[in-house]
Design a protein around this motif. Structure first.
Motif, short mmCIF file in Angstrom:
data_model
loop_
_atom_site.label_atom_id
_atom_site.label_comp_id
_atom_site.label_asym_id
_atom_site.label_seq_id
_atom_site.Cartn_x
_atom_site.Cartn_y
_atom_site.Cartn_z
N GLN A 1 -92.84 21.75 21.98
CA GLN A 1 -92.41 21.20 20.71
C GLN A 1 -91.46 22.13 19.97
O GLN A 1 -90.50 21.68 19.33
N ALA A 2 -91.70 23.44 20.06
CA ALA A 2 -90.82 24.38 19.36
C ALA A 2 -89.43 24.36 19.98
O ALA A 2 -88.42 24.44 19.26
N ALA A 3 -89.36 24.23 21.30
CA ALA A 3 -88.08 24.26 21.98
C ALA A 3 -87.33 22.93 21.88
O ALA A 3 -86.13 22.90 21.62
N LYS A 4 -88.03 21.82 22.05
CA LYS A 4 -87.37 20.51 22.09
C LYS A 4 -87.21 19.86 20.73
O LYS A 4 -86.43 18.92 20.58
N LYS A 5 -87.98 20.34 19.75
CA LYS A 5 -87.88 19.85 18.38
C LYS A 5 -87.92 18.32 18.29
O LYS A 5 -86.98 17.68 17.79
N PRO A 6 -89.00 17.71 18.75
CA PRO A 6 -89.08 16.24 18.71
C PRO A 6 -89.26 15.69 17.31
O PRO A 6 -89.02 14.51 17.07
N TRP A 7 -89.71 16.55 16.37
CA TRP A 7 -89.91 16.11 14.99
C TRP A 7 -89.07 16.97 14.06
O TRP A 7 -88.86 18.16 14.31
N THR A 8 -88.61 16.37 13.01
CA THR A 8 -87.79 17.07 12.03
C THR A 8 -88.51 17.10 10.69
O THR A 8 -89.60 16.54 10.54
N GLU A 9 -87.88 17.71 9.71
CA GLU A 9 -88.53 17.85 8.41
C GLU A 9 -88.79 16.50 7.75
O GLU A 9 -89.72 16.37 6.96
N LYS A 10 -88.00 15.49 8.07
CA LYS A 10 -88.25 14.16 7.50
C LYS A 10 -89.52 13.52 8.04
O LYS A 10 -90.04 12.57 7.46
N ASP A 11 -90.04 14.06 9.17
CA ASP A 11 -91.27 13.53 9.76
C ASP A 11 -92.52 14.18 9.18
O ASP A 11 -93.64 13.74 9.46
N ILE A 12 -92.37 15.24 8.41
CA ILE A 12 -93.51 16.00 7.91
C ILE A 12 -94.41 15.12 7.04
O ILE A 12 -93.94 14.35 6.20
N LEU B 1 -97.11 42.14 10.12
CA LEU B 1 -97.00 41.04 11.08
C LEU B 1 -95.65 40.35 10.95
O LEU B 1 -95.00 40.03 11.96
N LYS B 2 -95.21 40.10 9.72
CA LYS B 2 -93.94 39.42 9.50
C LYS B 2 -92.76 40.27 9.97
O LYS B 2 -91.72 39.73 10.37
N ALA B 3 -92.93 41.60 9.96
CA ALA B 3 -91.85 42.48 10.40
C ALA B 3 -91.73 42.50 11.92
O ALA B 3 -90.66 42.83 12.45
N ILE B 4 -92.81 42.18 12.63
CA ILE B 4 -92.77 42.19 14.10
C ILE B 4 -91.95 41.02 14.63
O ILE B 4 -91.02 41.20 15.43
N SER B 5 -92.28 39.81 14.22
CA SER B 5 -91.51 38.63 14.66
C SER B 5 -91.94 37.44 13.82
O SER B 5 -93.00 37.45 13.18
N SER B 6 -91.11 36.40 13.84
CA SER B 6 -91.43 35.18 13.11
C SER B 6 -90.87 33.98 13.87
O SER B 6 -89.74 34.02 14.34
N GLN B 7 -91.68 32.95 13.98
CA GLN B 7 -91.26 31.73 14.66
C GLN B 7 -91.68 30.53 13.83
O GLN B 7 -92.82 30.45 13.38
N SER B 8 -90.77 29.58 13.64
CA SER B 8 -91.07 28.34 12.93
C SER B 8 -91.03 27.17 13.91
O SER B 8 -90.18 27.13 14.80
N GLN B 9 -91.95 26.23 13.72
CA GLN B 9 -92.00 25.08 14.61
C GLN B 9 -92.59 23.89 13.86
O GLN B 9 -93.56 24.04 13.11
N ILE B 10 -91.98 22.73 14.04
CA ILE B 10 -92.51 21.50 13.47
C ILE B 10 -93.26 20.79 14.59
O ILE B 10 -92.66 20.39 15.59
N THR B 11 -94.56 20.66 14.42
CA THR B 11 -95.40 20.15 15.51
C THR B 11 -96.39 19.12 14.98
O THR B 11 -96.63 19.02 13.79
N MET B 12 -96.93 18.38 15.93
CA MET B 12 -97.95 17.39 15.59
C MET B 12 -99.32 17.98 15.79
O MET B 12 -99.66 18.43 16.89
N HIS B 13 -100.10 17.99 14.73
CA HIS B 13 -101.50 18.42 14.80
C HIS B 13 -102.33 17.21 15.24
O HIS B 13 -102.28 16.14 14.63
N THR B 14 -103.08 17.39 16.31
CA THR B 14 -103.88 16.29 16.86
C THR B 14 -105.35 16.65 16.75
O THR B 14 -105.80 17.63 17.37
N CYS B 15 -106.11 15.87 15.99
CA CYS B 15 -107.54 16.11 15.87
C CYS B 15 -108.28 15.24 16.86
O CYS B 15 -107.92 14.08 17.09
N MET B 16 -109.35 15.79 17.44
CA MET B 16 -110.14 15.02 18.41
C MET B 16 -110.79 13.81 17.75
O MET B 16 -111.21 12.87 18.43
N GLN B 17 -110.86 13.78 16.41
CA GLN B 17 -111.40 12.62 15.71
C GLN B 17 -110.46 11.42 15.80
O GLN B 17 -110.89 10.28 15.68
#
Length: 523
Positions: free
Chosen positions: A316-327, A376-392
């Motif tokens: 999801q981070a690489a292919k970016k299937p969702w954008t900020e309008k999907d949030i 931690l923030k000085a080591i590296s930072s990565q942003s990703q728009i992803t779908m959270h899936t609950c088993m419920q």
């Protein structure tokens, strides 16, 4: 000769003259019985899953009020923390769902086992259909079937019974019904089922979009379940209403035999009683020893998962299937911020905006260390728009920013070659687990391979804002190939261990220990 035997004899003579000579081969009768048994397991375990989040949507944002159907009267206040997804869960009787008593982990396990055998039974059934030419009984070959089916429907709608001479096991209406169930409804269930897996959606986001999103696929799956249930009720009812002697002897013996009608009645009714009793017994067997049931049921599907979803990693981070309008404007949560009674240490850190927080990283590494949020923030930072899936069943889309666990582990020296798992411990406490267990620290374990995936991060921001307490401040785990119960909040430490069986109850995490989920949350 009395009139009664003469009437019976006449009916038999008519039956012999009018009833077609079709037979039901053994393979057909056996696969039908297995399908009947398994569909009951699937529907009952499906009800258990539905009870965990009794709302259905067509959009993946799952905003309250956007449901097209819900099986609850509860209204959801939009204030953060006022209502959680666990508050929405329903506790059903074992007579209704499998296994009942809000044991969704075991319900999901039963669903997986039954699905595996249902698919196998379906493959055998279709292979025989094609190999024996019996597909011609189910597949329409002329448009004439439509007016004929309409005539049959009118006959039943007017509560009339077709004459025995006009009746066959596969009249036009039944043929269309079977065709729809076998070649449309069943494939629909098969193709929508994998969309429930976060590993599938994470690796192939386009697959969920074929159906309009994961929630649309979940809704189609529900519609498919109701279709199967409705067909089964009508089908079994008509078996006993319309020329039952003819139907039942075919079902039991494969052909019409007027001399064995009584035996056929007893056999079919006894079989139905035994199967229903077995469905209920499955629930009580499961609840008698939940830990044993957990091991047996989840282990039963481990092989098929090993060659399917276990091979998938999130892209999801690489292919970016969702954008900020999907949030999602509203994002469900399952737990509440640790209280002062549960974790005074957490409340003290939160009161000072976590400036004194340090993440402990150790275990089977050569150079254990601790890190502040700034470090931690000085080591590296990565942003990703992803779908959270609950088993419920619910989903939510958000932008998460944090450090890749891979980058974090590079800061603590060499990893012991015998280390195979990473344990994440939380300030949070396990609660409301429905089994009488005491409150205990929350933790989860990921295999080292999953921890090193590109999309596995420890997030400090959600939607470009620091995490709130409800969403896991100061750090929450994101493992995008897994269901949400692996993504613990309020992370306080990361520890390399040999195997998850060495910690807690040995099942892989708090949800596994007391919620009877599986350590592998890819499905």
């Amino acid at each position: 000769m009395s009139l009664l035997p003469l009437a019976a004899q006449t009916a038999n003579d008519v039956a012999q003259q009018c009833v077609d000579t079709e037979t039901f081969p053994l393979w057909l009768r056996v696969t039908h019985f297995i399908n009947f048994l398994l569909m009951g397991v699937l529907i009952r375990s499906g009800i258990e899953i539905i009870a965990s989040h009794p709302r259905f949507y067509f959009k993946d944002q799952c905003e309250p009020g956007s449901e097209w159907i819900r099986f609850t009267k509860d209204k959801v206040p939009l204030e953060e923390g006022a209502f959680t997804a666990r508050d929405d869960q329903r506790d059903l009787s074992p007579l209704i769902s499998l296994p009942g008593r809000a044991k969704i982990g075991l319900g999901r396990a039963w669903h997986g086992v039954a699905t595996s055998f249902w698919l196998l039974n379906g493959v055998v059934y279709v292979a025989f259909l094609v190999g024996t030419g019996a597909w011609q009984r189910l597949v329409p070959t002329t448009w004439r079937i439509l007016p004929d089916a309409w005539d049959s429907l009118l006959t039943y709608a007017h509560l009339r019974t077709p004459s025995l001479c006009d009746f066959t096991p596969y009249d036009s209406l039944q043929q269309l019904g079977y065709f729809f169930i076998v070649f449309i409804a069943a494939p629909l269930m098969i193709v929508t089922g994998p969309v429930m897996s976060p590993a599938v959606v994470g690796r192939f986001p386009w697959y969920a979009k074929i159906f309009g999103g994961r929630q649309a696929a979940r809704s189609l799956h529900l519609i498919g379940m109701f279709t199967y249930l409705g067909f089964a009720i009508v089908h079994v009812g008509l078996v006993f209403i319309v020329h039952a002697p003819h139907n039942l002897t075919h079902i039991v013996f494969g052909y019409y035999d007027p001399n064995r009608v009584g035996q056929a009645y007893v056999t079919v009714i006894a079989t139905i009683i035994v199967v229903v009793a077995l469905w209920i017994a499955m629930s009580y067997w499961t609840l008698t020893d939940t830990r044993r049931s957990q091991r047996i049921l989840w282990d039963a599907t481990r092989g098929i998962r090993r060659v399917t979803v276990d091979r998938f990693t999130s892209q999801q981070a690489a292919k970016k299937p969702w954008t900020e309008k999907d949030i999602s404007k509203f994002h469900w949560v399952n737990t509440r911020t640790p209280s002062r009674e549960e974790s005074p240490e957490y409340q003290k850190l939160a009161a000072n905006d976590f400036t004194d927080f340090r993440l402990e990283v150790g275990g089977m590494v050569s150079a254990p260390a601790s890190f502040s949020l700034a470090e931690l923030k000085a080591i590296s930072s990565q942003s990703q728009i992803t779908m959270h899936t609950c088993m419920q069943g619910w989903t939510g889309i958000a932008k998460w920013t944090g450090i890749r666990v891979r980058d974090l582990l590079e800061q603590v020296g060499q990893i012991d070659p015998e280390a195979g798992w990473v344990m994440f411990e939380s300030f949070g406490m396990a609660q409301h687990m429905h089994d009488g267990r005491p409150v205990e620290p929350y933790y989860t374990c990921l295999s080292l391979d999953m921890a090193l995936e590109d999309d596995t991060i420890l997030a400090w921001d959600r939607n470009d804002e620091p995490l709130s307490g409800m969403f896991g401040a100061p750090l929450r785990l994101r493992c995008e190939t897994s269901h949400g119960y692996k993504m613990i909040k309020w992370v306080r430490s990361v520890t390399l261990i040999r195997h998850y069986s060495e910690v807690g109850d040995g099942m892989g995490g708090t949800r596994e220990d007391s919620g009877y989920q599986d350590v592998n949350a890819r499905i």
